[in-house]
Design a protein around this motif. Sequence first.
Motif, PDB file in Angstrom:
ATOM      1  N   UNK A  40     -17.576  16.072  -1.550  1.00 50.06           N
ATOM      2  CA  UNK A  40     -16.281  16.004  -0.862  1.00 50.06           C
ATOM      3  C   UNK A  40     -15.579  14.704  -1.266  1.00 50.06           C
ATOM      4  N   UNK A  41     -14.631  14.813  -2.181  1.00 54.29           N
ATOM      5  CA  UNK A  41     -13.955  13.625  -2.695  1.00 54.29           C
ATOM      6  C   UNK A  41     -12.738  13.219  -1.862  1.00 54.29           C
ATOM      7  N   UNK A  42     -12.535  13.882  -0.740  1.00 56.80           N
ATOM      8  CA  UNK A  42     -11.406  13.558   0.119  1.00 56.80           C
ATOM      9  C   UNK A  42     -11.832  12.895   1.429  1.00 56.80           C
ATOM     10  N   UNK A  43     -13.114  12.564   1.528  1.00 57.34           N
ATOM     11  CA  UNK A  43     -13.631  11.878   2.714  1.00 57.34           C
ATOM     12  C   UNK A  43     -13.684  10.370   2.441  1.00 57.34           C
ATOM     13  N   UNK A  44     -13.400   9.537   3.439  1.00 58.43           N
ATOM     14  CA  UNK A  44     -13.444   8.083   3.233  1.00 58.43           C
ATOM     15  C   UNK A  44     -14.768   7.586   2.643  1.00 58.43           C
ATOM     16  N   UNK A  45     -15.876   8.257   2.973  1.00 59.53           N
ATOM     17  CA  UNK A  45     -17.178   7.806   2.484  1.00 59.53           C
ATOM     18  C   UNK A  45     -17.385   8.030   0.985  1.00 59.53           C
ATOM     19  N   UNK A  46     -16.482   8.772   0.351  1.00 53.72           N
ATOM     20  CA  UNK A  46     -16.628   9.016  -1.088  1.00 53.72           C
ATOM     21  C   UNK A  46     -16.142   7.828  -1.921  1.00 53.72           C
ATOM     22  N   UNK A  47     -15.493   6.873  -1.257  1.00 50.39           N
ATOM     23  CA  UNK A  47     -14.945   5.712  -1.954  1.00 50.39           C
ATOM     24  C   UNK A  47     -15.785   4.458  -1.715  1.00 50.39           C
ATOM     25  N   UNK A  56      -7.294  16.067   4.951  1.00 53.75           N
ATOM     26  CA  UNK A  56      -5.913  15.590   5.151  1.00 53.75           C
ATOM     27  C   UNK A  56      -5.587  15.554   6.638  1.00 53.75           C
ATOM     28  N   UNK A  57      -5.945  16.650   7.314  1.00 54.91           N
ATOM     29  CA  UNK A  57      -5.630  16.734   8.740  1.00 54.91           C
ATOM     30  C   UNK A  57      -6.440  15.745   9.570  1.00 54.91           C
ATOM     31  N   UNK A  58      -7.674  15.469   9.131  1.00 53.47           N
ATOM     32  CA  UNK A  58      -8.542  14.578   9.905  1.00 53.47           C
ATOM     33  C   UNK A  58      -8.295  13.099   9.627  1.00 53.47           C
ATOM     34  N   UNK A  59      -7.989  12.752   8.369  1.00 49.90           N
ATOM     35  CA  UNK A  59      -7.912  11.340   8.003  1.00 49.90           C
ATOM     36  C   UNK A  59      -6.555  10.885   7.457  1.00 49.90           C
ATOM     37  N   UNK A  60      -5.963  11.683   6.565  1.00 52.50           N
ATOM     38  CA  UNK A  60      -4.751  11.228   5.875  1.00 52.50           C
ATOM     39  C   UNK A  60      -3.539  11.244   6.798  1.00 52.50           C
ATOM     40  N   UNK A  61      -3.254  12.397   7.391  1.00 54.88           N
ATOM     41  CA  UNK A  61      -2.078  12.520   8.253  1.00 54.88           C
ATOM     42  C   UNK A  61      -2.089  11.526   9.416  1.00 54.88           C
ATOM     43  N   UNK A  62      -3.241  11.337  10.103  1.00 57.19           N
ATOM     44  CA  UNK A  62      -3.252  10.359  11.197  1.00 57.19           C
ATOM     45  C   UNK A  62      -2.964   8.929  10.742  1.00 57.19           C
ATOM     46  N   UNK A  63      -3.239   8.621   9.468  1.00 53.56           N
ATOM     47  CA  UNK A  63      -3.014   7.245   8.994  1.00 53.56           C
ATOM     48  C   UNK A  63      -1.535   6.935   8.822  1.00 53.56           C
ATOM     49  N   UNK A  64      -0.689   7.959   8.902  1.00 44.86           N
ATOM     50  CA  UNK A  64       0.758   7.759   8.764  1.00 44.86           C
ATOM     51  C   UNK A  64       1.296   6.819   9.834  1.00 44.86           C
ATOM     52  N   UNK A  65       0.624   6.783  10.972  1.00 43.76           N
ATOM     53  CA  UNK A  65       1.111   5.944  12.074  1.00 43.76           C
ATOM     54  C   UNK A  65       1.044   4.452  11.751  1.00 43.76           C
ATOM     55  N   UNK A  66       0.276   4.092  10.731  1.00 46.67           N
ATOM     56  CA  UNK A  66       0.162   2.681  10.360  1.00 46.67           C
ATOM     57  C   UNK A  66       1.254   2.239   9.381  1.00 46.67           C
ATOM     58  N   UNK A  67       2.040   3.181   8.880  1.00 51.21           N
ATOM     59  CA  UNK A  67       3.028   2.860   7.843  1.00 51.21           C
ATOM     60  C   UNK A  67       4.213   2.086   8.413  1.00 51.21           C
ATOM     61  N   UNK A 110       0.831  -1.195   0.000  1.00 55.50           N
ATOM     62  CA  UNK A 110       0.000   0.000   0.000  1.00 55.50           C
ATOM     63  C   UNK A 110       0.867   1.248   0.000  1.00 55.50           C
ATOM     64  N   UNK A 111       0.568   2.195  -0.889  1.00 54.20           N
ATOM     65  CA  UNK A 111       1.324   3.446  -0.953  1.00 54.20           C
ATOM     66  C   UNK A 111       0.345   4.600  -0.752  1.00 54.20           C
ATOM     67  N   UNK A 112       0.434   5.238   0.413  1.00 53.70           N
ATOM     68  CA  UNK A 112      -0.479   6.331   0.765  1.00 53.70           C
ATOM     69  C   UNK A 112       0.315   7.627   0.917  1.00 53.70           C
ATOM     70  N   UNK A 113      -0.414   8.712   1.176  1.00 56.91           N
ATOM     71  CA  UNK A 113       0.202  10.029   1.352  1.00 56.91           C
ATOM     72  C   UNK A 113      -0.787  11.091   0.930  1.00 56.91           C
ATOM     73  N   UNK A 114      -0.502  12.318   1.274  1.00 57.24           N
ATOM     74  CA  UNK A 114      -1.404  13.412   0.941  1.00 57.24           C
ATOM     75  C   UNK A 114      -1.482  13.685  -0.544  1.00 57.24           C
ATOM     76  N   UNK A 115      -2.435  14.527  -0.925  1.00 56.44           N
ATOM     77  CA  UNK A 115      -2.584  14.906  -2.316  1.00 56.44           C
ATOM     78  C   UNK A 115      -1.282  15.494  -2.853  1.00 56.44           C
ATOM     79  N   UNK A 116      -0.873  15.060  -4.053  1.00 58.92           N
ATOM     80  CA  UNK A 116       0.325  15.560  -4.727  1.00 58.92           C
ATOM     81  C   UNK A 116       1.594  15.380  -3.894  1.00 58.92           C
ATOM     82  N   UNK A 117       1.627  14.342  -3.069  1.00 62.74           N
ATOM     83  CA  UNK A 117       2.803  14.079  -2.241  1.00 62.74           C
ATOM     84  C   UNK A 117       3.915  13.400  -3.028  1.00 62.74           C
TER      85      UNK A 117
END
Length: 208
Positions: free
Chosen positions: A56-63, A167-178, A8-15
């Motif tokens: 809102x295409x950046x919320x988990x529920x949009x997928x 990003x601040x609510x969902x993406x950045x906190x997920x970094x701890x799982x990397x 899995x390769x995650x990160x913020x938009x345009x990272x």
Amino acid sequence: MEGTYVIGVAGGTASGKTTIVKIIKEYFGEDIELIGHDCYYKAHDDMPYEERAKLNYDHPNSFDTERMVKDVLALKAGTVVERPVYDYSIHNRAKETVTVYPKRILMLEGILILESKELRDLMDLKIFVDTDADERLMRRITRDMVERARSIESILSQYRDTVKPMHEQFVEPSKKYADIIIPEGGRNVVAISILKHYLKMILEGKEV
């Protein structure tokens, strides 16, 4: 074929995560399959274009992450799947699909793939691409103006209203799982070189 190794390769938009994934895919060619989370944006056939554009295409529920999980499980089981296609020009899922075949290595890419426990549990290696927020915004402006023909006003408005807070609510906190954090995305040639070597060992069936 041995069992599928899922990265899995995650990160913020345009990272730079997409750049890293493309470099790896080009290097290994047909030995690796790639699936982007963006392909699994939910269909909104019931909404007019104007409403779809405001979602809102950046919320988990949009997928439609549930479908992505099912597809990954199928590929791990050696089954061919039909991956959905998302059309940014209409803000909706396209009618066609893409046939995806099981491979030894499967790469998953997207801003929120580490946010989903269901997806995380399918991964053997979790990577987070960590790039400065100002740099990511500049890259996003350039990308969206060139590739998606958007105005700078609409890009900045979306960034302020949804991209940054999500990003601040969902993406950045997920970094701890990397398992691995790669700073500066595609510019980090050392990290990419190490990743290539690691994946080559997996493809050759060597212990890692």
